[in-house]
Design an enzyme around this catalytic site. Sequence first.
Site, mmCIF file in Angstrom:
data_model
loop_
_atom_site.group_PDB
_atom_site.id
_atom_site.type_symbol
_atom_site.label_atom_id
_atom_site.label_comp_id
_atom_site.label_asym_id
_atom_site.label_seq_id
_atom_site.Cartn_x
_atom_site.Cartn_y
_atom_site.Cartn_z
ATOM 1 N N ASP A 73 24.902 34.557 52.581
ATOM 2 C CA ASP A 73 26.473 33.892 52.560
ATOM 3 C C ASP A 73 27.115 35.065 51.730
ATOM 4 O O ASP A 73 28.078 34.769 50.829
ATOM 5 C CB ASP A 73 26.346 32.632 51.799
ATOM 6 N N ILE A 121 35.770 31.616 33.127
ATOM 7 C CA ILE A 121 36.083 32.479 34.256
ATOM 8 C C ILE A 121 36.185 31.716 35.612
ATOM 9 O O ILE A 121 37.097 31.878 36.476
ATOM 10 C CB ILE A 121 35.010 33.431 34.417
ATOM 11 N N GLY A 122 35.235 30.696 35.851
ATOM 12 C CA GLY A 122 35.154 29.902 37.000
ATOM 13 C C GLY A 122 34.226 28.499 36.846
ATOM 14 O O GLY A 122 33.616 28.561 36.016
ATOM 15 N N GLY A 161 32.684 25.362 39.137
ATOM 16 C CA GLY A 161 32.354 24.719 40.497
ATOM 17 C C GLY A 161 31.456 23.722 40.332
ATOM 18 O O GLY A 161 30.309 24.032 39.877
ATOM 19 N N GLY A 162 31.631 22.319 40.950
ATOM 20 C CA GLY A 162 30.363 21.541 40.975
ATOM 21 C C GLY A 162 29.845 21.274 39.435
ATOM 22 O O GLY A 162 30.524 21.094 38.558
ATOM 23 N N SER A 163 28.597 21.794 39.192
ATOM 24 C CA SER A 163 28.103 21.423 37.960
ATOM 25 C C SER A 163 27.806 22.878 37.298
ATOM 26 O O SER A 163 26.988 22.909 36.231
ATOM 27 C CB SER A 163 26.822 20.680 38.006
#
Length: 279
Positions: A133, A17-18, A20-22
């Site tokens: 955030d 699905i997605g 990012g980074g690790s």
Amino acid sequence: NDTITIKGKRFIILKMIGCGGSSKVYQVLDHKNQLFAVKYVNLEEADAQMVESYKNEIQHLNHLQLYSDQIIKLYDYEITNSYIYMLMECGNLDLNTWLRNRKTVTPLDRKFYWKNMLEAVHTIHSHGIIHSDLKPANFVLVNGSVKLIDFGIANTIQPDVTSIMKNSQVGTLSYMPPEAIKDTSSQPGQSRSKICTKGDVWSLGCILYCMTYGKTPFQSITNQIAKLHAIIDTSHPIEFPDISEKDLLDVLKSCLVRNPRERISLKELLDHPYLQHSP
Ligand SMILES: Cn1cc(Nc2nc(NC3CCCCC3)c3c(C#N)c[nH]c3n2)cn1
């Protein structure tokens, strides 16, 4: 097909699905063909502080299951020295993608989703957690209701450019409250000082603004520095084009007040006339 085994249970990976980074999020099926989301975090490069922040996020997510249906369900998790697997409820779509694909939101959807988001954020606030955030990518749609998928505790590892988390909005400034930009108390490199719950109210207001006007309050300012200045500049008026729902207009104007002390509180938002009657 690749499989993932968590606590002895085997899951078939349908798609990623997605990523990012690790960290990576997969859509998986269990042996009963039930759909789940699995979040995988590679801990090999993570330092002790990062590992701690992930464990902290999991403990809170696990605990807050009991308090609200608007917090994503965490069914199980497995933590070792080299990886974390979190078995969670799978959403149909994240709110960012949903908003991007369909510019117009019906008044009914908007009000219902707003109620869901307020409940989720009220739940984490009442347990001493400030997200700081919040953005649409932190919410997913699950069978018509909106659920919060993370609490902003685990360091969103800055993904290396090649693997920016697909539609994850990592690093967007559009939802950042003025006080976080002006916040001089947190030295660079130290974790953002989570000043107070009012910062999350500003971010939620930006999401509602986007669901009302199809764009975030400062979206037209593409230069990132100019955008930051506009967010903190009290002489830069935020536009609120007139709309038929006067209660909604009042909610937007009350959330997007630059002075956090004058900004409406989450409690007051839950009691606001906008939520008292169906459109
Ligand atoms: C695009 N899309 C999203 C879904 N559903 C979904 N996405 C999740 N994370 C996504 C990772 C990429 C950025 C957007 C959130 C999680 C999740 C976590 N963490 C727990 N459950 C979930 N369900 C279906 N399509």
